[in-house]
Design a protein around this motif. Sequence first.
Motif, PDB file in Angstrom:
ATOM      1  N   ASP A  62      -5.919  -0.788  -4.887  1.00 35.11           N
ATOM      2  CA  ASP A  62      -5.403  -1.390  -3.656  1.00 35.11           C
ATOM      3  C   ASP A  62      -6.395  -2.426  -3.122  1.00 35.11           C
ATOM      4  O   ASP A  62      -7.407  -2.070  -2.525  1.00 35.11           O
ATOM      5  CB  ASP A  62      -5.148  -0.299  -2.606  1.00 35.11           C
ATOM      6  CG  ASP A  62      -4.324  -0.820  -1.434  1.00 35.11           C
ATOM      7  OD1 ASP A  62      -4.128  -2.054  -1.339  1.00 35.11           O
ATOM      8  OD2 ASP A  62      -3.877   0.007  -0.619  1.00 35.11           O
ATOM      9  N   GLU A  63      -6.096  -3.678  -3.323  1.00 37.11           N
ATOM     10  CA  GLU A  63      -6.959  -4.790  -2.916  1.00 37.11           C
ATOM     11  C   GLU A  63      -8.426  -4.492  -3.222  1.00 37.11           C
ATOM     12  O   GLU A  63      -9.279  -4.598  -2.330  1.00 37.11           O
ATOM     13  CB  GLU A  63      -6.785  -5.076  -1.417  1.00 37.11           C
ATOM     14  CG  GLU A  63      -5.335  -5.292  -1.047  1.00 37.11           C
ATOM     15  CD  GLU A  63      -5.150  -6.289   0.089  1.00 37.11           C
ATOM     16  OE1 GLU A  63      -5.994  -7.184   0.242  1.00 37.11           O
ATOM     17  OE2 GLU A  63      -4.139  -6.173   0.795  1.00 37.11           O
TER      18      GLU A  63
ATOM     19  N   THR B  46       0.829  -1.201   0.000  1.00 35.15           N
ATOM     20  CA  THR B  46       0.000   0.000   0.000  1.00 35.15           C
ATOM     21  C   THR B  46       0.869   1.259   0.000  1.00 35.15           C
ATOM     22  O   THR B  46       0.596   2.213  -0.737  1.00 35.15           O
ATOM     23  CB  THR B  46      -0.935  -0.006   1.226  1.00 35.15           C
ATOM     24  OG1 THR B  46      -1.821  -1.128   1.110  1.00 35.15           O
ATOM     25  CG2 THR B  46      -1.753   1.262   1.312  1.00 35.15           C
TER      26      THR B  46
END
Lengths: 216, 312
Positions: free
Chosen positions: B161-162, B42
């Motif tokens: 991000d995910e 991240t």
Amino acid sequence: MSTLRYIADNWDTLGPEVRNQLVIVGICMGVSAAVGLALGVAAARSDRVAAVAIAITSTILTIPSFALFGLFTIWLGLGSAPVIAGLILYALLPIVRNTRTGIRAVRPAVIEAARGMGMSPLQVLLRVEIPLAVPVILAGLRQATVMVVAIATVGATVGADDLGRPILAAVGRSTGSYERLLSGVLPVAAIGILADLILAGAERALSRGRITTAAL
Amino acid sequence: MISFEHVGKRYGAGPPAVGDLSFEVSDGEICVLVGPSGCGKTTSLKMINRLVEPTSGTIRIDGRDTATVDVDVLRRGIGYVIQQIGLFPHLTVAENVATVPRLLHWDRRRARARVDELLELVELPAAEFAQRLPGELSGGQQQRVGVARALGADPPILLMDEPFGAVDPISRERLQDELRRLQGVVRKTIVFVTHDIDEAIKLGDRIVLLNVGGVLAQHAAPADLLAHPASPFVESFLGGSRMVRRLGLVQLRGLALTADGGVSPTVAVDIGATLREALDAVLRAPDGRAAVTDAGRMVGVLDTEAIRRAAQ
Ligand SMILES: Nc1ncnc2c1ncn2[C@@H]1O[C@H](COP(=O)(O)OP(=O)(O)OP(=O)(O)O)[C@@H](O)[C@H]1O
Ligand SMILES: [Mg+2]
């Protein structure tokens, strides 16, 4: 019934008093909404600002209104001005507190997405944080308005020509004071209830998708 | 092209979250950052749009040092999708998707047309969904809106991000397939973060595998990663059955195929298939041989030995 009759008969003096009451409350709420919102935003950003702002505004609320208005007559003389100044200070706490609470309740992911898309901090505040916190801020304004409408009557003691006049005039008299007292109290209550209803309605109307006091 | 040049990030006085990271992401590719929790995925992603500022090194986009670009201008040119989605709950789907076009002062008509086009692209028909609030959508639908919003002003780069981390496995698979399909249409440069190696293998053109401390463990195409892990750490992170999983990544089309001259096999597999599907056909065939066909015409024959050789 006799009170309504009394009100009708004395409307030429009560009318201006109602108007003055509304003017005092209106100016007070306008100023304290602006100041309270700004302070609330600052308080949402910084715990230190929040601690100081909340401490000061809650301390102000413990000062007897008569004393606070009296203090302001030193600089502002007698009349509506010291009352408006005092009421502005009284109204701050619920507005500051609720503004801070509402903004703090915005989910961090929403802020991050907004920043990530290229909104400046000011755009995030104006387009995301405040709009989302609106119901909570309105709840604070509502609390402050209802409080201020009632306290404004005390202003009659420092020369404000509002609905405190008939109440003050009735206090301590033995005859005919009942109707006179109520002729001040009833319009005050009506203004308070009306303001409460309008702001509560606005709060409900704007609650869709936003942060509500019930959710806090 | 995005390039990391000796990029590092240290939060406060602690050990670096990202060490000395250098790699490049080519235009139009999906680069997946993968690695164990806390390895700095991240952090690395957010350094691209400067939600996190690097403490050392340089990140360039098309050669330009991002630190020299106005941060809001930079971000308006980079789509950003996060796991928690972060849709604006008080705005309609259409208003959410129009966020960046509005920040860029597009006129109303152009923004509207773009919103309709994007909702179509993520398979949420505007007629049905444009006027809904995010709270009136399922998790998967919200994530689609998140993707549409990130594509708002047609940015060349997309950071994710995910994005599918919080949806159930079935929706997740669908969203992954959709992203692949979408990428076929929009051809963005995508940096995608996940901690799921299978998702990385499925979606990535290239994989950047990070170890704790933001150290680059390996940067390779998924098939190469599976075939040649650079270290025991990479090998253990990839998990078991590497060669079998790799079969699913190799297309028959790229192989040198030969016919063996024997009788025609009774089982056939199309040249668009993978080695994994070919192996399945071979195992099904009574004589252990499968024909490879191109538009119905036989172009080669595979047996287990040929597949073993091709898989190396
Ligand atoms: N704002 C912050 N302040 C201090 N430390 C941080 C901050 N953000 C991240 N870290 C630390 O930096 C390291 C890398 O964090 P990062 O969020 O980049 O990891 P990640 O690979 O995304 O992990 P995950 O898979 O769990 O999301 C972690 O050790 C984390 O604790
Ligand atoms: Mg992470």
